[in-house]
Design a protein around this motif. Structure first.
Motif, short mmCIF file in Angstrom:
data_model
loop_
_atom_site.label_atom_id
_atom_site.label_comp_id
_atom_site.label_asym_id
_atom_site.label_seq_id
_atom_site.Cartn_x
_atom_site.Cartn_y
_atom_site.Cartn_z
N PRO A 147 0.85 -1.13 0.17
CA PRO A 147 0.03 -0.26 -0.04
C PRO A 147 0.97 1.12 0.08
O PRO A 147 1.41 1.69 1.20
N LEU A 148 1.15 1.74 -1.05
CA LEU A 148 2.01 2.87 -1.27
C LEU A 148 1.73 4.40 -0.68
O LEU A 148 2.38 5.15 -0.24
N GLU A 149 0.22 4.31 -0.46
CA GLU A 149 -0.29 5.72 0.34
C GLU A 149 0.10 5.36 1.96
O GLU A 149 -0.04 6.40 2.46
N LYS A 150 0.38 4.35 2.32
CA LYS A 150 0.76 4.22 3.85
C LYS A 150 2.05 3.65 4.17
O LYS A 150 2.46 4.12 5.15
N ILE A 151 2.85 3.20 3.35
CA ILE A 151 4.29 3.23 3.52
C ILE A 151 5.20 3.79 2.81
O ILE A 151 5.00 4.42 1.76
N SER A 152 6.22 4.19 3.60
CA SER A 152 7.48 4.98 2.97
C SER A 152 8.32 4.22 2.41
O SER A 152 8.85 3.18 2.83
N THR A 153 8.91 4.44 1.12
CA THR A 153 9.69 3.75 0.21
C THR A 153 11.15 4.31 0.00
O THR A 153 11.05 5.66 -0.38
N ALA A 172 2.46 4.02 -8.72
CA ALA A 172 1.66 4.47 -7.84
C ALA A 172 0.04 4.81 -8.31
O ALA A 172 -0.84 4.53 -7.97
N GLU A 173 0.23 5.67 -9.60
CA GLU A 173 -0.84 5.98 -10.41
C GLU A 173 -1.80 4.80 -10.80
O GLU A 173 -2.85 4.98 -10.42
N LEU A 174 -1.13 3.64 -11.12
CA LEU A 174 -2.07 2.58 -11.38
C LEU A 174 -2.62 1.91 -10.42
O LEU A 174 -3.55 1.43 -10.36
N GLN A 175 -1.99 2.26 -8.97
CA GLN A 175 -2.82 1.72 -7.85
C GLN A 175 -3.92 2.83 -7.29
O GLN A 175 -4.22 2.50 -6.29
N GLY A 176 -3.89 3.85 -7.84
CA GLY A 176 -4.81 4.93 -7.44
C GLY A 176 -4.17 5.92 -6.59
O GLY A 176 -5.03 6.65 -5.95
N ASP A 180 1.06 13.30 -4.96
CA ASP A 180 1.25 14.12 -3.64
C ASP A 180 1.01 13.48 -2.39
O ASP A 180 1.24 13.94 -1.26
N LYS A 181 0.60 12.23 -2.56
CA LYS A 181 0.22 11.44 -1.23
C LYS A 181 1.64 10.34 -1.01
O LYS A 181 1.60 9.87 0.08
N LEU A 182 2.80 10.33 -2.03
CA LEU A 182 3.64 9.37 -1.73
C LEU A 182 4.80 9.95 -0.77
O LEU A 182 5.22 11.13 -0.90
N THR A 183 5.37 9.28 -0.05
CA THR A 183 6.35 9.57 0.82
C THR A 183 7.21 8.56 0.66
O THR A 183 7.31 7.38 0.48
#
Length: 550
Positions: A147-153, A172-176, A180-183
């Motif tokens: 879940p890229l909206e929840k985890i930092s990479t 991330a776009e393909l995951q929806g 601006d939400k990515l960390t």
């Protein structure tokens, strides 16, 4: 003044804990007394105020957050990546199931150097020291069910950092998940590649242009993303001392800030998203002092030299990795103890995230059992040692404070010398960094060979029978064949006319002064490969060829 600063710190703690309550309602010793948030002199003087202050306050010697680990532990981010995207994805999900709180991606050498897996130059290296990522298709697989909206990479990628960031954003776009939400963080630190590591592609000038393009793009589109991780880790691994690691890393940071300012950006527009990456070595007290000195020095540099007004711009936020160069192939179980000491140093020094090396990394990529033990080392320190229950527990130590001052003094002398040479880029071009690091590495090697420096299990205490490690991870010879076959299927199935159009637009943009990130992202969305994208940039910028400096 002292009372005012203390009151300001207490107010910041109240604000912090009202939003994020402390990890435990009470922090108690085994003897039954409460552990205070912060210990400080009963009558702090001006010297204390200037050099130490309070956590979350300039000059941040005691940490960048008012509550530090009382409110939130550091991110436990195990560096991992091998073979194919499918296998690395499985390792990430394994680590997350055992309590990892952030992903850290290791890429193979072809990916680090901007080549596709089917390029002849990649032969023998596909998937060997990291994961092979040739296109958005691989990135989609790498991040599946994460879940890229929840985890930092964090991505350890430098010369082609813009390309891998574009792949990540498109995935991330393909995951929806919008950008601006990515960390997370890209390493994106090309200067240390010229000085200590060697995975460069383009000459310094276009490399710095790409980096400032990333700064500007992320300031506008990815405000939560850390645009660079200025790395002392590889400088230390190449043989630098602790003071040299601080000096050369901060000098590189100064060069990046100057490049962004020259490109027309305001310092407070980008400086708050700069991050650093340091090494944790065996000398626990020196390492704690190193981290504290680096934090104080960077705060002063940003405030006094670059006139930053936002305190976030003055904060040195850093990731730490335990020292790979200290791991030994002989008596590998000793490495578990070394990593535990280095973990203590990183945490006592106030790191924001941490990777702990595995005992078998001097022999092979880490096995699942070894990487679990490495993660458990962090968890034991976090939950059982008590050192995370109070902020900056070594503050006030006569030894640590004296060592902090000394490292700051030596590192400042180096930075002054680098300034006299015209800055970090000029100093690297003249071979100054390289010579200093090589001389320090030589002195350490001499000390080890003469036994002046003890390395347990190597030059002393070598006796006794030792069972060989079993279960070492080996990358299959078929990995490259499978990766190349997957790459060719992807190329056959994409819209190749669109690929050509977008690559042509990228080449024209590279000839102009336009920001390259939107063009690279458009290429990524069309499934252009990393090799194709970097090939267009190579055609315009050329490739860096080092000159003899010794």
């Amino acid at each position: 003044m002292a009372n005012e600063r203390k009151a300001a710190w207490e107010a910041a703690v109240d604000r912090k804990t009202s939003k994020t309550p402390e990890r435990k309602p009470a922090f108690m010793s085994s003897s039954g007394f409460e552990i205070d948030r912060l210990y400080f002199p009963e009558f702090p003087g001006e010297d204390y105020e200037e050099k130490l202050g309070y956590p979350g306050q300039y000059p941040f010697t005691r940490g960048i957050q008012p509550t530090m680990y009382r409110g939130r532990l550091w991110t436990m981010r195990q560096y991992a990546g091998f073979a194919t995207a499918e296998e690395s994805n499985a390792r990430y999900r394994y680590l997350m199931s055992h309590g990892e709180t952030g992903i850290s991606v290791a890429f193979d050498l072809p990916t680090q150097l901007g080549y596709d897996s089917d390029d002849p130059i990649a032969e023998g290296e596909v998937g060997k020291v990291g994961v092979a990522i040739d296109s958005l298709h691989d990135m989609e697989i790498l991040l599946k069910d994460i879940p890229l909206e929840k985890i930092s990479t964090s991505m350890t990628i430098n010369a082609p950092a813009a390309v891998l960031l574009a792949f990540y954003t498109a995935a991330a776009e393909l995951q929806g998940v919008s950008a601006d939400k990515l960390t997370g963080t890209i390493q994106n630190d090309i200067l240390k590649e010229y000085a200590a590591r060697g995975t460069y592609i383009f000459p310094p000038a276009p490399s710095m242009r790409i980096i400032t393009d990333i700064f500007r793009y992320c300031a506008e589109e990815m405000p939560l993303w850390n645009t660079i991780s200025i790395s002392g880790y590889h400088i230390r691994e190449a043989g630098a001392t602790a003071a040299q690691e601080v000096a050369f890393t901060l000098a590189d940071g100064i060069a990046y800030v100057e490049a962004a300012l020259k490109a027309g950006m305001d310092v407070d527009e980008f400086a708050g998203r700069l991050a650093f990456f340091f090494n944790a070595h065996n000398n626990l007290l020196e390492e704690v002092a190193k981290f504290r000195a680096a934090r104080r020095m960077w705060a002063k540099i940003m405030k006094e030299r670059f006139k930053a007004k936002n305190e976030r711009s003055m904060m040195l936020r850093f990731h730490t990795q335990t020292a790979g160069s200290t791991l030994t192939a002989g008596q590998p179980d000793n490495n578990i103890v070394r990593v535990a000491v280095q973990t203590l140093a990183a945490v006592l020094g106030g790191t924001q995230s941490l990777h702990t090396n595995s005992r078998d990394e001097a022999l092979a990529l880490p096995s699942e059992n070894s990487v679990r033990t490495a993660l458990r080392t962090q968890q034991i320190v976090a939950y059982e040692s008590g050192i995370a229950d109070t902020i900056d527990p070594f503050a006030g130590s006569y030894c640590v404070e004296a060592m902090t001052d000394k490292i700051e003094s030596v590192a400042s002398e180096y930075i002054a010398k680098i300034d006299d040479m015209g800055g970090a880029v000029k100093a690297i071009e003249q071979g100054f960094f390289q010579r200093e690091i090589t001389e320090s590495a030589y002195e350490l090697q001499k000390a080890t060979e003469s036994r002046e420096q003890t390395v347990v299990g190597v030059n002393r205490f070598t006796g006794g029978d030792e069972a060989p490690l079993t279960g070492l991870l080996r990358v299959n010879a078929e990995t490259a064949d499978a990766q190349i076959a997957k790459l060719r299927r992807m190329k056959a199935g994409r819209n190749n006319d669109e690929v050509k159009k977008r690559l042509a637009k990228l080449r024209e943009a590279a000839k102009s002064d336009k920001n390259l990130m939107p063009f690279i992202l458009d290429c990524a969305r069309a499934y252009c490969t990393e090799g194709e994208i970097c090939g267009e940039l190579r055609a315009v910028f050329g490739e860096y060829r080092p000159t003899e400096v010794f």
